[in-house]
Design a protein around this motif. Structure first.
Motif, mmCIF file in Angstrom:
data_model
loop_
_atom_site.group_PDB
_atom_site.id
_atom_site.type_symbol
_atom_site.label_atom_id
_atom_site.label_comp_id
_atom_site.label_asym_id
_atom_site.label_seq_id
_atom_site.Cartn_x
_atom_site.Cartn_y
_atom_site.Cartn_z
ATOM 1 N N VAL A 286 -30.894 43.878 -5.895
ATOM 2 C CA VAL A 286 -29.804 43.653 -5.182
ATOM 3 C C VAL A 286 -30.048 43.188 -3.921
ATOM 4 C CG1 VAL A 286 -27.713 44.531 -4.560
ATOM 5 C CG2 VAL A 286 -28.364 45.650 -6.555
ATOM 6 N N GLY A 287 -29.483 41.881 -3.521
ATOM 7 C CA GLY A 287 -29.500 41.481 -2.139
ATOM 8 C C GLY A 287 -28.216 41.675 -1.232
ATOM 9 N N PRO A 288 -28.475 42.701 -0.426
ATOM 10 C CA PRO A 288 -27.087 43.007 0.188
ATOM 11 C C PRO A 288 -26.795 42.001 1.407
ATOM 12 C CG PRO A 288 -29.136 44.923 0.418
ATOM 13 C CD PRO A 288 -29.388 43.540 -0.174
ATOM 14 N N THR A 289 -25.535 41.966 1.866
ATOM 15 C CA THR A 289 -25.289 40.940 2.761
ATOM 16 C C THR A 289 -25.778 40.881 4.163
ATOM 17 O OG1 THR A 289 -23.408 42.493 3.759
ATOM 18 C CG2 THR A 289 -22.882 41.222 1.668
ATOM 19 N N PRO A 296 -19.359 43.526 -4.052
ATOM 20 C CA PRO A 296 -18.620 44.241 -4.918
ATOM 21 C C PRO A 296 -18.923 44.092 -6.325
ATOM 22 C CG PRO A 296 -17.214 43.427 -3.127
ATOM 23 C CD PRO A 296 -18.642 42.868 -2.893
ATOM 24 N N ARG A 297 -19.329 42.769 -6.685
ATOM 25 C CA ARG A 297 -19.716 42.428 -8.116
ATOM 26 C C ARG A 297 -20.891 43.247 -8.250
ATOM 27 N NH1 ARG A 297 -19.569 36.463 -10.771
ATOM 28 N NH2 ARG A 297 -20.078 36.969 -12.920
ATOM 29 N N ALA A 298 -21.816 43.455 -7.679
ATOM 30 C CA ALA A 298 -22.953 44.113 -7.915
ATOM 31 C C ALA A 298 -23.246 45.497 -8.035
ATOM 32 C CB ALA A 298 -24.187 43.975 -6.580
ATOM 33 N N THR A 303 -22.541 50.416 -11.845
ATOM 34 C CA THR A 303 -21.528 51.136 -12.321
ATOM 35 C C THR A 303 -21.410 51.120 -13.867
ATOM 36 O OG1 THR A 303 -20.138 51.334 -10.108
ATOM 37 C CG2 THR A 303 -19.182 52.193 -12.394
ATOM 38 N N GLU A 304 -21.175 49.953 -14.387
ATOM 39 C CA GLU A 304 -21.130 49.752 -15.759
ATOM 40 C C GLU A 304 -22.419 50.032 -16.482
ATOM 41 O OE1 GLU A 304 -19.275 46.430 -18.869
ATOM 42 O OE2 GLU A 304 -19.411 45.926 -16.647
ATOM 43 N N VAL A 305 -23.560 49.625 -15.943
ATOM 44 C CA VAL A 305 -24.696 49.986 -16.656
ATOM 45 C C VAL A 305 -24.891 51.411 -16.470
ATOM 46 C CG1 VAL A 305 -27.326 49.800 -16.493
ATOM 47 C CG2 VAL A 305 -25.605 47.833 -16.181
ATOM 48 N N GLY A 306 -24.343 51.963 -15.484
ATOM 49 C CA GLY A 306 -24.518 53.427 -15.250
ATOM 50 C C GLY A 306 -23.935 54.405 -16.369
ATOM 51 N N GLU A 307 -22.737 53.827 -16.545
ATOM 52 C CA GLU A 307 -21.994 54.487 -17.432
ATOM 53 C C GLU A 307 -22.489 54.698 -18.799
ATOM 54 O OE1 GLU A 307 -18.034 52.601 -17.021
ATOM 55 O OE2 GLU A 307 -17.561 53.800 -15.328
ATOM 56 N N TRP A 308 -23.124 53.168 -19.274
ATOM 57 C CA TRP A 308 -23.736 53.164 -20.748
ATOM 58 C C TRP A 308 -24.979 54.052 -20.640
ATOM 59 C CZ3 TRP A 308 -28.703 51.577 -21.558
ATOM 60 C CH2 TRP A 308 -29.046 51.362 -23.058
#
Length: 422
Positions: A286-289, A296-298, A303-308
């Motif tokens: 992940v490359g922070p600002t 937000p997209r990162a 979050t989605e991967v973590g839920e899986w």
């Protein structure tokens, strides 16, 4: 077998890579200074405006943990030479910017408090240091600048001193060096083990902290604890172990909002299970600002991967490969007497596994919800009718699948075996 210092690493399977520095303000990739041949004077504007006012390492750590990651590697110094910690050996550091803080110390505290292992990326290259000899990668490579009078030994002393600082202050779990390019015809003035004095560097680290894991980019074969294929997953037969593939989340290591080649959550899950099935790890970047926040997209993807992964952790963390051949479009991992079939593309009707029989299985189910998967064994050849084809060879195992694919990123079928699989 006695424990190895790599045991935790080979159990972890999933880590966070963070590329963050002055280049995040330029927002045109982490190599912007070299690619655009920016002068030191031009690049200084990023130093003078580096505020890091939205940097919240506790939130970073929470995002990583929620994604199911077990460790994180931070760029303490990238090729531009800027240091995120309060190094006593340079003024080119975060504490002298408007940020005014030791950002590495905060990172270490936050991630260790979250129960995550901590790694430090450290660039062997340094385009800011006055003693670092110019080469084909240096931003000044085509400038009318004297190349004589630079002392590589003086720079190497600085490099070793900074590594000593990082190790003695924070005892990281990983040192992720980047990178060597000796005798490369495409990079005049390339540098390798003799330039970095890699053997001496490794000896110092081992003396200070024997359990630190070292990667393979010091141009010193045999010194590494793990290897680091970049943006690719090795073939199963390559014999690399331990290994870790580092991957970008959106096609750039550093923050680059104008460059949008994002993976989706299913692709990330596929990369993760493909690595685990071959005894490897995924280090996802992940490359922070420039102000220090994850996009937000990162965060949404993590979050989605973590839920899986929360539902499928037993099939990833702490697993090993198996000698069994997976069905087409599937991957296999194992843990004791549990075999996991990761279904990358679900066929209609059934999957066939060779090397196992129905007598080897006590139960089969989808891992995400425990729903039973019926199975049987091919016991005889089909009738000699052209339009009838067998599910598999006699003795193979058939798993009967629902017509509709389960509503998860990647379905995983767990097979409970009567004995432990090898």
């Amino acid at each position: 077998m006695p424990p190895s210092r790599t045991d935790w690493f080979t159990q972890a399977r999933f880590g966070l890579f963070v590329h963050w520095g002055l280049y995040s303000l330029a927002a045109r990739h982490e190599w912007v200074q070299s690619h655009e041949k920016l002068s030191a004077e031009h690049y200084r504007r990023y130093f003078d405006n580096f505020r890091a006012d939205l940097y919240d390492p506790e939130q970073w750590a929470a995002d990583a943990k929620a994604a199911g990651m077990r460790y994180a590697v931070l760029t303490t110094k990238h090729h531009d030479g800027f240091c995120l910690w309060d190094s006593a050996l340079t003024d080119y550091k975060a504490t002298n910017t408007p940020a005014g803080r030791d950002l590495v110390a905060e990172f270490v505290r936050a991630f260790r408090a979250a129960g995550l292992k901590v790694g430090f990326y450290y660039s062997l290259i340094d385009w800011h240091h006055p003693q670092f000899p110019l080469d084909g990668l240096h931003p000044q490579r085509n400038a009318d600048t004297a190349t004589t009078g630079r002392d590589m030994d003086a720079y190497t002393e600085y490099l070793h001193g900074q590594v000593r600082e990082l190790v003695t202050r924070h005892q990281p779990d990983i040192l992720w060096f980047d990178f060597s390019y000796p005798g490369d015809r495409l990079v005049p003035g390339g540098k390798g083990r003799d330039d970095w004095q890699s053997e001496k560097l490794v000896a110092m680290v081992r003396e200070l902290a024997p359990d630190i894991l070292l990667n393979d980019r010091l141009d010193l074969p045999g010194s590494e604890d793990f290897v680091t294929p970049e943006e690719m997953t090795p073939d199963a037969g390559d014999g690399l172990s331990p290994w870790e593939t580092c991957r970008t989340l959106n096609g750039s290591w550093g923050y680059a909002p104008g460059f949008q080649q994002w993976l989706d959550a299913e692709q990330i899950a596929r990369l993760l299970v493909d690595s685990a099935s071959k005894d490897g790890n995924l280090l996802l970047n992940v490359g922070p600002t420039g102000r220090g926040r994850f996009e937000p997209r990162a965060r949404a993807l993590l979050t989605e991967v973590g839920e899986w992964l929360d539902l499928h952790t037993d099939a990833v963390h702490g697993t090993e490969s198996t000698a069994l051949a997976p069905p087409p479009d599937c991957r296999l991992t194992r843990r004791g007497n549990r075999l996991f079939v990761h279904v990358l593309a679900q066929p209609a009707g059934y999957l066939t596994l060779t090397g196992l029989t129905a007598a080897d299985i006590t139960y089969a189910s989808f891992l995400h919800d425990g729903a039973e998967v019926r199975f049987d064994e091919v016991t005889e050849e089909p009738p000699n009718v052209p339009h009838i084809r067998p599910h598999g060879p006699v003795g193979s195992l058939t798993l009967h699948l629902p017509t509709r694919r389960p509503d998860v990123l990647l379905p995983v079928i767990e097979l409970r075996l009567k004995g432990e699989l090898r």
